[in-house]
Motif scaffolding. Sequence first.
Motif, PDB file in Angstrom:
ATOM      1  N   SER A 172      78.565  26.946  77.179  1.00  0.00           N
ATOM      2  CA  SER A 172      79.506  27.817  77.885  1.00  0.00           C
ATOM      3  C   SER A 172      79.140  29.282  77.677  1.00  0.00           C
ATOM      4  O   SER A 172      79.966  30.085  77.275  1.00  0.00           O
ATOM      5  N   GLY A 173      77.879  29.628  77.959  1.00  0.00           N
ATOM      6  CA  GLY A 173      77.431  30.991  77.748  1.00  0.00           C
ATOM      7  C   GLY A 173      78.203  32.007  78.560  1.00  0.00           C
ATOM      8  O   GLY A 173      78.486  33.107  78.093  1.00  0.00           O
ATOM      9  N   LYS A 174      78.596  31.673  79.786  1.00  0.00           N
ATOM     10  CA  LYS A 174      79.339  32.606  80.622  1.00  0.00           C
ATOM     11  C   LYS A 174      80.753  32.840  80.090  1.00  0.00           C
ATOM     12  O   LYS A 174      81.416  33.782  80.509  1.00  0.00           O
ATOM     13  N   GLU A 175      81.213  31.953  79.207  1.00  0.00           N
ATOM     14  CA  GLU A 175      82.557  32.084  78.643  1.00  0.00           C
ATOM     15  C   GLU A 175      82.540  32.723  77.257  1.00  0.00           C
ATOM     16  O   GLU A 175      83.554  32.727  76.566  1.00  0.00           O
ATOM     17  N   PHE A 176      81.400  33.256  76.851  1.00  0.00           N
ATOM     18  CA  PHE A 176      81.307  33.905  75.543  1.00  0.00           C
ATOM     19  C   PHE A 176      82.299  35.061  75.478  1.00  0.00           C
ATOM     20  O   PHE A 176      82.354  35.913  76.366  1.00  0.00           O
ATOM     21  N   SER A 177      83.102  35.089  74.391  1.00  0.00           N
ATOM     22  CA  SER A 177      84.121  36.120  74.246  1.00  0.00           C
ATOM     23  C   SER A 177      84.396  36.352  72.773  1.00  0.00           C
ATOM     24  O   SER A 177      83.701  35.809  71.896  1.00  0.00           O
ATOM     25  N   ASP A 178      85.444  37.128  72.496  1.00  0.00           N
ATOM     26  CA  ASP A 178      85.809  37.403  71.107  1.00  0.00           C
ATOM     27  C   ASP A 178      86.336  36.160  70.394  1.00  0.00           C
ATOM     28  O   ASP A 178      86.434  36.161  69.164  1.00  0.00           O
ATOM     29  N   THR A 179      86.686  35.116  71.139  1.00  0.00           N
ATOM     30  CA  THR A 179      87.213  33.896  70.511  1.00  0.00           C
ATOM     31  C   THR A 179      86.128  32.845  70.284  1.00  0.00           C
ATOM     32  O   THR A 179      86.408  31.791  69.720  1.00  0.00           O
ATOM     33  N   THR A 180      84.911  33.105  70.734  1.00  0.00           N
ATOM     34  CA  THR A 180      83.812  32.157  70.516  1.00  0.00           C
ATOM     35  C   THR A 180      83.505  32.069  69.025  1.00  0.00           C
ATOM     36  O   THR A 180      83.286  33.103  68.380  1.00  0.00           O
ATOM     37  N   PRO A 181      83.482  30.885  68.435  1.00  0.00           N
ATOM     38  CA  PRO A 181      83.223  30.759  66.989  1.00  0.00           C
ATOM     39  C   PRO A 181      81.853  31.319  66.609  1.00  0.00           C
ATOM     40  O   PRO A 181      80.857  31.066  67.295  1.00  0.00           O
ATOM     41  N   TRP A 182      81.827  32.054  65.524  1.00  0.00           N
ATOM     42  CA  TRP A 182      80.576  32.600  65.022  1.00  0.00           C
ATOM     43  C   TRP A 182      80.466  32.325  63.533  1.00  0.00           C
ATOM     44  O   TRP A 182      81.440  31.963  62.876  1.00  0.00           O
ATOM     45  N   VAL A 183      79.282  32.508  63.005  1.00  0.00           N
ATOM     46  CA  VAL A 183      79.018  32.208  61.592  1.00  0.00           C
ATOM     47  C   VAL A 183      78.865  33.498  60.796  1.00  0.00           C
ATOM     48  O   VAL A 183      79.461  33.654  59.726  1.00  0.00           O
ATOM     49  N   VAL A 184      78.066  34.422  61.310  1.00  0.00           N
ATOM     50  CA  VAL A 184      77.807  35.699  60.629  1.00  0.00           C
ATOM     51  C   VAL A 184      77.926  36.826  61.645  1.00  0.00           C
ATOM     52  O   VAL A 184      77.465  36.695  62.790  1.00  0.00           O
ATOM     53  N   MET A 185      78.544  37.913  61.240  1.00  0.00           N
ATOM     54  CA  MET A 185      78.559  39.135  62.042  1.00  0.00           C
ATOM     55  C   MET A 185      77.900  40.223  61.210  1.00  0.00           C
ATOM     56  O   MET A 185      78.245  40.409  60.038  1.00  0.00           O
ATOM     57  N   PHE A 186      76.961  40.933  61.836  1.00  0.00           N
ATOM     58  CA  PHE A 186      76.177  41.905  61.071  1.00  0.00           C
ATOM     59  C   PHE A 186      75.769  43.057  61.975  1.00  0.00           C
ATOM     60  O   PHE A 186      75.413  42.859  63.129  1.00  0.00           O
ATOM     61  N   GLY A 187      75.825  44.269  61.412  1.00  0.00           N
ATOM     62  CA  GLY A 187      75.299  45.418  62.127  1.00  0.00           C
ATOM     63  C   GLY A 187      76.188  46.637  62.040  1.00  0.00           C
ATOM     64  O   GLY A 187      77.251  46.623  61.420  1.00  0.00           O
ATOM     65  N   PRO A 188      75.769  47.722  62.706  1.00  0.00           N
ATOM     66  CA  PRO A 188      76.456  49.007  62.580  1.00  0.00           C
ATOM     67  C   PRO A 188      77.705  49.085  63.439  1.00  0.00           C
ATOM     68  O   PRO A 188      77.834  48.415  64.466  1.00  0.00           O
ATOM     69  N   ASP A 189      78.619  49.940  63.012  1.00  0.00           N
ATOM     70  CA  ASP A 189      79.832  50.203  63.774  1.00  0.00           C
ATOM     71  C   ASP A 189      80.277  51.623  63.476  1.00  0.00           C
ATOM     72  O   ASP A 189      80.365  52.020  62.313  1.00  0.00           O
ATOM     73  N   ASN A 190      80.528  52.392  64.530  1.00  0.00           N
ATOM     74  CA  ASN A 190      81.118  53.724  64.379  1.00  0.00           C
ATOM     75  C   ASN A 190      82.618  53.566  64.521  1.00  0.00           C
ATOM     76  O   ASN A 190      83.116  53.251  65.606  1.00  0.00           O
ATOM     77  N   THR A 191      83.339  53.753  63.418  1.00  0.00           N
ATOM     78  CA  THR A 191      84.753  53.427  63.390  1.00  0.00           C
ATOM     79  C   THR A 191      85.654  54.594  63.768  1.00  0.00           C
ATOM     80  O   THR A 191      86.860  54.436  63.801  1.00  0.00           O
ATOM     81  N   CYS A 192      85.096  55.751  64.065  1.00  0.00           N
ATOM     82  CA  CYS A 192      85.884  56.899  64.560  1.00  0.00           C
ATOM     83  C   CYS A 192      87.042  57.287  63.662  1.00  0.00           C
ATOM     84  O   CYS A 192      88.174  56.925  63.955  1.00  0.00           O
ATOM     85  N   PRO A 193      86.933  58.053  62.659  1.00  0.00           N
ATOM     86  CA  PRO A 193      85.653  58.629  62.264  1.00  0.00           C
ATOM     87  C   PRO A 193      84.940  57.746  61.256  1.00  0.00           C
ATOM     88  O   PRO A 193      85.514  56.815  60.727  1.00  0.00           O
ATOM     89  N   GLY A 194      83.690  58.057  61.017  1.00  0.00           N
ATOM     90  CA  GLY A 194      82.949  57.360  59.976  1.00  0.00           C
ATOM     91  C   GLY A 194      82.011  56.313  60.527  1.00  0.00           C
ATOM     92  O   GLY A 194      82.002  55.995  61.715  1.00  0.00           O
ATOM     93  N   PHE A 242      78.956  43.297  57.317  1.00  0.00           N
ATOM     94  CA  PHE A 242      78.427  41.976  56.984  1.00  0.00           C
ATOM     95  C   PHE A 242      79.644  41.094  56.721  1.00  0.00           C
ATOM     96  O   PHE A 242      80.356  41.276  55.743  1.00  0.00           O
ATOM     97  N   ILE A 243      79.883  40.165  57.631  1.00  0.00           N
ATOM     98  CA  ILE A 243      81.046  39.279  57.557  1.00  0.00           C
ATOM     99  C   ILE A 243      80.559  37.854  57.817  1.00  0.00           C
ATOM    100  O   ILE A 243      79.698  37.642  58.681  1.00  0.00           O
ATOM    101  N   PHE A 244      81.101  36.899  57.077  1.00  0.00           N
ATOM    102  CA  PHE A 244      80.803  35.496  57.392  1.00  0.00           C
ATOM    103  C   PHE A 244      82.094  34.695  57.440  1.00  0.00           C
ATOM    104  O   PHE A 244      83.090  35.038  56.790  1.00  0.00           O
ATOM    105  N   ARG A 245      82.087  33.647  58.252  1.00  0.00           N
ATOM    106  CA  ARG A 245      83.269  32.791  58.422  1.00  0.00           C
ATOM    107  C   ARG A 245      83.103  31.543  57.559  1.00  0.00           C
ATOM    108  O   ARG A 245      82.162  30.772  57.735  1.00  0.00           O
ATOM    109  N   HIS A 246      84.039  31.390  56.617  1.00  0.00           N
ATOM    110  CA  HIS A 246      83.968  30.297  55.657  1.00  0.00           C
ATOM    111  C   HIS A 246      85.095  29.309  55.935  1.00  0.00           C
ATOM    112  O   HIS A 246      86.246  29.709  56.158  1.00  0.00           O
ATOM    113  N   LYS A 247      84.766  28.031  55.888  1.00  0.00           N
ATOM    114  CA  LYS A 247      85.772  27.002  56.160  1.00  0.00           C
ATOM    115  C   LYS A 247      86.458  26.574  54.872  1.00  0.00           C
ATOM    116  O   LYS A 247      85.810  26.219  53.887  1.00  0.00           O
TER     117      LYS A 247
END
Length: 547
Positions: free
Chosen positions: A141-163, A168-173
């Motif tokens: 369901s690639g066309k349905e990819f969204s914020d609710t799609t289950p993921w395992v690891v999230m990694f990378g930069p973010d500008n949080t305004c300010p800062g 680095f986040i992982f989803r643990h069961k």
Amino acid sequence: MRSVALSVILVAAAASASASEDSKPVFKATEIKAPFIEQFTDDYSERWTPSEATKKTPVGGEIFSYVGKWEVEEPESPLIEGDKGLVAKSKAAHHAISAPFAAPVDFKDKPLVVQYEVKYQKGGNCGGGYIKLLEDGFQTSGKEFSDTTPWVVMFGPDNTCPGTKLHFIFRHKNPVSGEFEEKHLSVPPKPTFGKDTNLYTLIVNPDNTYDVLFNGESQRSGNLLEDFTPPVNPAKEIDDPEDKKPEDWVNEKRISDPDAVKPADWDETEPYEIPDEDAVKPEGWLDDAPASIPDPDAEKPEEWDDEEDGDWIAPTVPNPACDEAPGCGEWKRPYKANPAYKGKWYAPMIDNPAYIGEWAPRKIPNPNFFEDLEPVKHLNNIGGVGIELWTMTEDILFDNIYVGHSIDDAKSLAAETYDVKKPLEAALSPQKDVDDEGDYYIPPFLEDPISHIRGKIAQFIDAARVDPLSAIQTYPETGAGLAGVVLSLFGMLLLLFGFIGSQQKKPVAKAKKTDTSTPDDKQKTDSTPVAPAGGEKKDAGSVKKRK
């Protein structure tokens, strides 16, 4: 001297860039093999699918579509001929795109190595640059990819305004409840992103250790069992929710001495200050001279109507005679501190003889306790990579994504890409703000005024969180500017409420005469201020009494 040195640097950089124009490197796809490598070659569309899903916000339940546009194109200032990246083109929009792996990635017994480049071409103003490693199974369901799609690891930069922040986040069961919970790196790195290309690398080992690198340098390393919030394993014991503090429990450690008595000579009525009886009126004080006098230069306006407007009274001005004398008007004795002042009497504090101690509920075994000593081995397999973000910054470029098991291969890919373009980019990029000592790239004010101001404010706020006084001393202009903004807003509110109050108290106006004035007369009349609620009408150079 500093401006001269900066000019020399810029001239040298421009000369270097000009000299290297003829020898610009040419992009060549890597021969390194891995479960997933993406350099956004011409066949990229066979792998990547833009999302057609909608997103529902947790607050308010608003529905948004992923309308952010994606393009694969060269950077705005290309350094390697033919080198392209995936660019989030839209400003203030939700973006989502994903690509499946040819086979699931299992990292229970081998390291997980994630590496990619991000370039904030317009600067990092409220823009995400992180990626999600998606659970195996999302591919259908690639066309349905969204914020609710289950993921395992999230990694990378973010500008949080300010800062800035490097996620680095992982989803643990949870093995007891079966529910997934996000585990966030408790102290994420906060590197400087700037406008140049930056390289982000994550290594997760089967022994639960990790390493987060920025431009090849380790920024944070440790253990998944120790450095994440909330922790992987819950506490063995918890507070008993049924345990209540007894009504007669005494937890006041100090009390007023019940045996203390106010001294007989303690007079609470003595004032804090008293007139200074030793003070003498200064010589030359003008007792009979008023502090203000009618303005001798004021003239009654031509449009003033004594019959309707009443007697005209000139506005007052400070009495010039008072400027040459020690003072004018009635002389009053100054005040001084009262030596007999003691203020209100309070009994001294003593240790409470009935003090039992700080009450705390008793501990009971945690019914939800579990112990997972190998969380990496219990993370789901990865089936693809997705980029799902909302940003106020357009033209964020992603490139050279590596997901695999080899640290050496990731370094080799960086040597072919990042290490080639970085020195070329550094020669062309504007100089970093010489006053910047924090975790922000602050462009010069003339280059990008909004980013410059935002960067300075972000720099000040981050410093103030650690030590407010030190932040004001280190960045006095920013602190003073913010204080000025706050005071200005406060002043505007006072003026607003004062205006509303005056409108509520304003008396009903008299019926006006029939208007027979000419346009010129009308213009004069319109410029005359309306009489205030206090009963006098004022303008520049006139004051009148109400009848």
